[in-house]
Design an enzyme around this catalytic site. Sequence first.
Site, PDB file in Angstrom:
ATOM      1  N   SER A  92       0.851  -1.196   0.000  1.00 24.38           N
ATOM      2  CA  SER A  92       0.000   0.000   0.000  1.00 24.38           C
ATOM      3  C   SER A  92       0.886   1.245   0.000  1.00 24.38           C
ATOM      4  O   SER A  92       1.706   1.414  -0.912  1.00 24.38           O
ATOM      5  CB  SER A  92      -0.962  -0.032   1.190  1.00 24.38           C
ATOM      6  N   GLU A 143      -1.657  -2.241  -8.257  1.00 24.41           N
ATOM      7  CA  GLU A 143      -2.897  -2.533  -7.533  1.00 24.41           C
ATOM      8  C   GLU A 143      -3.368  -1.235  -6.903  1.00 24.41           C
ATOM      9  O   GLU A 143      -2.619  -0.266  -6.822  1.00 24.41           O
ATOM     10  CB  GLU A 143      -2.663  -3.597  -6.461  1.00 24.41           C
ATOM     11  N   HIS A 166      -4.983  -5.163  -1.947  1.00 28.07           N
ATOM     12  CA  HIS A 166      -5.601  -5.065  -0.621  1.00 28.07           C
ATOM     13  C   HIS A 166      -6.623  -6.193  -0.480  1.00 28.07           C
ATOM     14  O   HIS A 166      -7.841  -5.965  -0.497  1.00 28.07           O
ATOM     15  CB  HIS A 166      -6.274  -3.706  -0.451  1.00 28.07           C
TER      16      HIS A 166
END
Length: 352
Positions: free
Chosen positions: A147, A254, A322
């Site tokens: 992230s 992502e 995630h």
Amino acid sequence: MSDRRTFFKALVTTAIATSILPNIANADETKTTKANTPIKPKRLKAGDTIGLIAPSSNTWEDEEIHFAIDVLKSFGFKVKQGKYIFQRRGYLAGNDKDRAWDINNMFQDKDVDGIFCLRGGYGSPRILPYLDYDAIAANPKAFIGYSDITALLNAIYARTGLVTFHGPIAKQNFSEYTLQGFKDILFTPKANIDLGTPPLFEAREGQAEKKNRLTLVTGGSAQGRLIGGNLSLMVKLVGTPFEPDYRGKILFLEDVEEAPYRVDGMLTHLKISGRLNQLAGIVFGKCTDCTASGDSLSIEEVIKDRLGDLNIPVLKGVMIGHIKDMSTIPVGAMATLDATNKRLVLTETAVS
């Protein structure tokens, strides 16, 4: 008077440029040379000491940090807490220089064998100028997170050549899938293993895999070193001295909670900045909770529209993101993308 003002303005500009630009130039040179000769950290094992840090945001409550410590101890690790691990400053886990100090200290601490990030959140790009990249290169060790941690993973690789790991954070329970992938990369390293292949679906009459499908965008195969992670963080690195070299790389992406038009905008930025046409291939993982409302393109349409004309292999839907079942992806390691056959294969071990 006008000439005098011009002279002093030029003098000040030169002084500023002299103090700043050499660092940027050196960063570009480092990015080109270091990343071509990657450094592999040593593999992890039970009994190792793991440094736990919060380089972005912190948890809401201290007990979540104690939970993360227990997760790491379940591997047989000893845990060394960052000096500022319990600090909070709004959406940040303390001051920028303190968070950077924890990273620098963990790399230089001879008793620490690997470094886990507590969580992502926001703030890692703010501390990039404060990291001691020479010290990091001199003390290679596994650095793990995802992230917002994407900025750190790619900056460290770009500036030092150290292979880093886009993988689970400490503040999560590992699913069986996540655990197996993590150990295959960092505990019992293997080459020629599939990265991001969905968990085995037990097919039976009237049912087929729906959630974890691999979508071919553009066929073909390519080989290159892996860079990437969270799309929004990769965009934030563009044009900075901490951006990885895209040439000949396989980019994996992502994101989470981004509307399709925002994903469109970020991919467009990478495209018109010239980054995407330098790549050997692209892997797009999961865009979790990337919902649309009203008159919108879908994420699939956005990816096909923005990436489908690059004349390189592009695969969508691998287990990166995630998600509960997530792959550990080594930034800087060599891989082969066979988009036609829907496979991303790590072709070398990522640790020594």
